[in-house]
Motif scaffolding. Structure first.
Motif, mmCIF file in Angstrom:
data_model
loop_
_atom_site.group_PDB
_atom_site.id
_atom_site.type_symbol
_atom_site.label_atom_id
_atom_site.label_comp_id
_atom_site.label_asym_id
_atom_site.label_seq_id
_atom_site.Cartn_x
_atom_site.Cartn_y
_atom_site.Cartn_z
ATOM 1 N N ALA A 1 30.732 26.841 36.715
ATOM 2 C CA ALA A 1 31.837 27.705 36.303
ATOM 3 C C ALA A 1 33.058 27.530 37.184
ATOM 4 O O ALA A 1 33.775 28.464 37.475
ATOM 5 N N GLN A 2 33.260 26.304 37.627
ATOM 6 C CA GLN A 2 34.439 26.017 38.424
ATOM 7 C C GLN A 2 35.429 25.257 37.546
ATOM 8 O O GLN A 2 35.055 24.693 36.522
ATOM 9 N N GLY A 3 36.667 25.234 37.948
ATOM 10 C CA GLY A 3 37.612 24.340 37.268
ATOM 11 C C GLY A 3 38.694 25.034 36.477
ATOM 12 O O GLY A 3 39.700 24.422 36.142
ATOM 13 N N ALA A 4 38.488 26.323 36.156
ATOM 14 C CA ALA A 4 39.547 27.006 35.423
ATOM 15 C C ALA A 4 40.738 27.166 36.351
ATOM 16 O O ALA A 4 40.590 27.574 37.496
ATOM 17 N N GLY A 5 41.895 26.824 35.889
ATOM 18 C CA GLY A 5 43.087 26.907 36.728
ATOM 19 C C GLY A 5 43.558 25.542 37.191
ATOM 20 O O GLY A 5 44.753 25.344 37.410
ATOM 21 N N PHE A 6 42.623 24.586 37.308
ATOM 22 C CA PHE A 6 43.036 23.233 37.703
ATOM 23 C C PHE A 6 44.022 22.652 36.693
ATOM 24 O O PHE A 6 44.956 21.952 37.052
ATOM 25 N N GLU A 7 43.775 22.945 35.410
ATOM 26 C CA GLU A 7 44.630 22.364 34.377
ATOM 27 C C GLU A 7 46.087 22.809 34.554
ATOM 28 O O GLU A 7 47.006 22.062 34.271
ATOM 29 N N LEU A 8 46.234 24.015 35.093
ATOM 30 C CA LEU A 8 47.605 24.505 35.256
ATOM 31 C C LEU A 8 48.336 23.700 36.329
ATOM 32 O O LEU A 8 49.523 23.421 36.201
ATOM 33 N N TYR A 9 47.582 23.314 37.393
ATOM 34 C CA TYR A 9 48.219 22.469 38.408
ATOM 35 C C TYR A 9 48.561 21.096 37.832
ATOM 36 O O TYR A 9 49.608 20.519 38.143
ATOM 37 N N ALA A 10 47.671 20.596 36.975
ATOM 38 C CA ALA A 10 47.936 19.289 36.367
ATOM 39 C C ALA A 10 49.188 19.356 35.494
ATOM 40 O O ALA A 10 50.069 18.498 35.564
ATOM 41 N N ILE A 11 49.254 20.413 34.679
ATOM 42 C CA ILE A 11 50.416 20.568 33.801
ATOM 43 C C ILE A 11 51.674 20.742 34.649
ATOM 44 O O ILE A 11 52.720 20.144 34.383
ATOM 45 N N ALA A 12 51.529 21.557 35.716
ATOM 46 C CA ALA A 12 52.679 21.777 36.592
ATOM 47 C C ALA A 12 53.165 20.455 37.176
ATOM 48 O O ALA A 12 54.365 20.183 37.213
#
Lengths: 498, 412
Positions: B254-265
């Protein structure tokens, strides 16, 4: 009944390069239904836009209820009692009839803290009853038929203490019964003193509903007559009786034994394309004439695989299936849309990228792009079509309309498409670029390509076409050889109903 | 006078270059800033830290750049990366797969999720936001289900089967570390650059993002190429998963949520437009490193982790505002008032004079033309000013008139 509510005197309007309204006079009496007719681009909507303040007129005077009237926004016109109901309705499907009627001026209670839906529904019922409209005010608007929705929009306009109601093509989407209902309501409004301007292409209906008719042509007033004194033929003559400066084509340039490259039989798609059948010969320019909404663009989209359709299509004598634009492109059909920014060009990309968009497979079959081949092919056509651009890497959005159009044409020439569909190829293009595009089209058919040209300008149709297909309400109403085609004949076919 | 011409030319050029160089320049400035003001920032260890902490975000940012250029968005890349990593770890530890096969499984899981996204979006026409929101949750769930909510531990350095760690971090015999992962990231970025800028697929992806309708009507297989962008996104998430396992060893469920936002950023800071049709891998890498430098730099100024998120947010908003401003500038259609028209005509006249000036050889006449230009210029400025003033007054008058008319109508 003879009080003049509105008079427009010597209205003049220019858009960059186009003289859209030339000293037009127009007046409107209390309780009258005044039809405004003319071809596409005759200046009808421009005149109405000047009246409702969508853009300012350049010169001329509008007197409204005895006072000088100078609207700067549709809202101001509406507050003054002038409302316009467009062909496309501007209402919210998910709200109820009553909510739509009173949007922006809702009934409230507790000093505006809460909505008073009950009171609002009561007021809506009252309003609709006054207009003899039988509509449930609590129903969601989207559940009503188009005709009923239109009535709601008219009711909304009337609720603004209306003096002048402008109806722009109100019957285009209505059934016969709904048209009858609409006319009843219009007559009722007229008896209450509301003056109406009725814009329509349907000359038969105009003869039934209007009191007077004003005809515009190329931004000029041709005349205002009482409906009872005007026949349909006279009306058509007034609409098209212009002097054409360009010489119409006197005879077809297509050899009599030219093979058929395209045959369409019984094409049907949605409401706008009904049983369309025609053929196209090698080296032919086939003109498609008709008024706005006649279904010409829809026919081409259906043929091109963009919209779902039934019917048979033969290319070079062979029956083919066109389910997507991809299929059409593979068969050598190229489509130049009337809305080139929306359907023709990727404006954020360069001239090269747009020109070769359809031809990557041919020009650069390997995995890595052969940029040299792409550039040299593009350069060839930039020169051939004399596309004016500082460089081939220039973004297409920075080019002029005419040059953008040429980039779209270049795309299909590079693809080597043999059947070209040109939908309003000269729309929004200045005069010089126009004649360049005409010359180019003539050259292309000489090279053995075949062109379908949709055009709303009769002069253009008569000048360019070898044959003319006339459409109305989704059907082909006639196919004329260029030797027999005249403006009057085309207009008569374009306004023939059912 | 021809100096003025040169200046103008240089100006237009420099604006274009500025836009491209803005992000790299910001990176350099931020790095320099921390080097000067931060404690112990300018060191090899910090640099390694910066590089180390960028791998996994870097990989998924590359993938998400493809997706954003098509005009879409991928919210699932972070959780897909972690799901792939934990599934691979479970395969190694619980199912006793060989290491190489477990790593391949990680790539496979990532790519499979990319396919799923692609099919949902290009074939079933789901909006990308919704589709990838769904797969974000699905991948989060699958990771936990497969691992049975236990963390997966990859072999520690030195243990058997730990060879893959050296791909991302090479420890020499004298115990200093070499960030080989950065090299892997750069190679991946370079390959992505080739794919995006030098192949048909890349061109189609740009075309779809710029105008999907036009691309489709040109016969481009829009469904296929739009899907491929998501597949690339899934594949890079797989590489990111391996990188994460290599650097952090233990992968929690259940890890990894939020990483996508850094990638998009990262992509957005690097100039990729969320409306599609514009963007670059190079920009994305810069964006990722700007965030990394902030992350390592702020602690060196005694600012805690929360400040890093705060400042990253500001950088993102600033970058997007800049993008909007740039787009607006580029697509602005200006209504010309008579004053503007007058100014343009005069500028054209000046331009003509300047051309004459270039052709003219006689110094005497040259001076005369220069005088002429000066005269037109000062005349233009004065007249333009007064015309503008008049137009302003005219507008005010019209507004007043409108008000008065409203009142008379209401009286009736």
């Amino acid at each position: 009944m003879n009080n003049i509510v509105l008079s427009m005197k010597a209205i003049d309007k220019r858009f960059s390069g186009v003289h859209a309204l030339k000293q037009v006079d127009f007046d409107l009496r209390e309780g009258e239904i005044h039809a405004l007719v003319g071809e596409n681009g005759a200046g009808k909507s421009t005149l109405m836009k000047a009246l409702t303040g969508i853009f300012p007129k350049d010169s001329g005077e509008i007197h409204y209820m005895g006072k000088l009237f100078n609207p700067h926004s549709p809202k101001q016109a509406l507050n003054a009692g002038i409302a316009i109901v467009h062909q496309e309705l501007n209402m919210m499907d998910h709200l109820s009839v009553a909510q739509n009627l009173f949007i922006g001026r809702e009934s409230t209670k507790l000093n505006g803290l809460l909505l008073d839906e009950k009171e609002q529904n009561r007021k809506a019922k009252q309003l609709l009853a006054k207009l003899n409209m039988n509509i449930d005010v609590e129903l969601k608007l989207g559940r009503l038929t188009v005709g009923k929705q239109q009535m709601v929009e008219i009711a909304k306009a009337v609720s603004y203490n209306l003096k002048v109601l402008i109806l722009d093509e109100p019957t285009a989407a209505l059934t016969d019964a709904e048209i009858e209902d609409l006319f009843t309501i219009m007559r009722d409004l007229a008896s209450k003193g509301v003056a109406m301007i009725y814009i329509s292409h349907r000359l038969d209906e105009i003869g039934v509903i209007s009191d007077r008719i004003t005809v515009l042509r190329d931004g000029e007033l041709v005349g205002t007559r009482n409906t009872s004194e005007l026949t349909k033929e006279e009306m058509i003559n007034m609409m098209v009786g212009r002097v054409i400066y360009e010489q119409p084509k006197s005879k077809s340039n297509v050899a009599s034994d030219a093979p058929e490259v395209l045959r369409v039989t019984n094409l049907n798609a949605g409401e706008q394309v009904k049983d369309v059948s025609f053929c196209l010969h090698k080296g032919e320019i086939l003109g498609f004439a008709g008024l706005m909404g006649a279904g010409r663009t829809e026919t081409m989209r259906a043929l091109y695989g963009e919209d779902e359709a039934t019917g048979t299509i033969e290319v070079n004598g062979k029956k083919v299936l066109i389910n997507t634009p991809m299929d059409a492109v593979k068969l050598g059909i190229g489509y130049l849309s009337e809305d080139r920014k929306r359907y023709g060009l990727a404006t954020k990309l360069s001239v090269i990228e747009n020109s070769v968009m359809a031809s990557y497979m041919e020009l650069s079959p390997s995995f890595l792009l052969n940029e040299k081949a792409l550039a040299s092919e593009t350069r060839k056509y930039v020169q051939k079509l004399s596309i004016k651009t500082p460089s081939m890497d220039q973004y297409v959005r920075n080019l002029s309309g005419g040059n953008q159009q040429k980039v779209v044409i270049a795309k299909w020439l590079i693809k080597n498409s043999s059947i070209l569909i040109f939908d309003e190829p000269t729309r929004g293009i200045d005069v010089g670029a126009k004649s360049e595009i005409y010359a180019l089209m003539n050259e292309l058919v000489k090279e053995g390509k075949s062109i379908i040209m949709i055009s709303s300008e009769l002069g253009e149709v008569l000048r360019m076409s070898d044959r003319v297909v006339v459409m109305n309400e989704g059907r082909i109403t006639g196919i004329l050889d260029i030797e027999d085609a005249t403006q009057e004949k085309i207009m008569a076919l374009a306004t023939r109903y059912k | 006078m021809d100096t003025i011409e040169n200046v103008e030319l240089r100006e237009t050029k420099s604006i274009i270059n500025m836009q491209k160089l803005l992000a790299p320049l910001a990176l350099i400035i931020i790095y320099a800033f921390f080097s000067i003001f931060g404690r112990n920032f300018l060191s090899f260890t910090t640099l390694v830290n910066i590089l180390d902490s960028s791998y996994y975000i870097g990989f998924i940012a590359i993938g998400v750049t493809f997706v954003i250029i098509t005009g879409g968005i991928d919210l699932s890349c972070g959780t897909v990366m972690m799901a792939a990593a934990i599934i691979g770890g479970t395969a190694y530890k619980t199912w006793l797969w060989p290491m190489w096969l477990s790593l391949l499984l990680i790539l496979f899981v990532g790519t499979a999720f990319g396919f799923l996204n692609g099919i949902l979006i290009s074939r079933l026409k789901l909006p990308p936001f919704i589709a990838t929101l769904g797969t974000q949750m699905i991948s989060l769930g699958i990771g936990s289900i497969v691992s049975n909510v236990r963390s997966a531990t990859f072999p520690a350095r030195g243990a058997p089967d730990s060879w893959f760690k050296s791909i991302f971090k090479f420890i020499t015999v004298d115990n200093s570390s070499i960030p080989t992962g950065a090299i892997v990231l750069f190679i991946t970025a370079f390959l992505a650059y080739i794919l995006l800028n030098k192949t048909k697929m890349g061109r189609y992806i740009f075309a779809i993002g710029s105008n999907k309708d036009a691309a489709r009507l040109s016969g481009v297989d829009v469904q296929k190429w739009e899907m491929m962008a998501y597949v690339v996104g899934g594949f890079t998430a797989g590489i990111g998963g391996i990188a994460f396992a290599a650097v952090y060893t233990t992968v929690m469920p259940a890890q990894g949520a939020g990483f996508e936002l850094y990638a998009i950023a990262g992509a957005v800071i690097g100039g990729t437009s969320l409306s599609g049709g514009a963007g670059s891998i190079f920009g994305t890498m810069i964006g990722v490193y700007i965030m990394s430098v902030l992350r390592s730099g702020l602690p060196s100024m005694d600012l805690q982790a929360q400040y890093q998120t705060f400042f990253t947010g500001i950088v993102v908003i600033g970058a997007v505002l800049l993008d909007i401003y740039r787009n607006k500038k580029a697509s602005e259609v200006k209504m010309l008032t008579p004053a503007d028209q007058f100014k343009q005509e005069r500028l054209q006249a000046i331009e003509q004079h300047k051309q004459k000036l270039v052709q003219e050889t006689d110094p005497h006449k040259k001076a005369a033309i220069r005088g002429e230009i000066q005269k037109i210029k000062s005349d233009m400025q004065a007249t333009y000013k007064s015309m503008r003033k008049e137009e302003k007054e005219q507008r005010a008058r019209l507004a007043l008139e409108e008000k008065e008319f409203q009142m008379t109508i209401q009286d009736k």
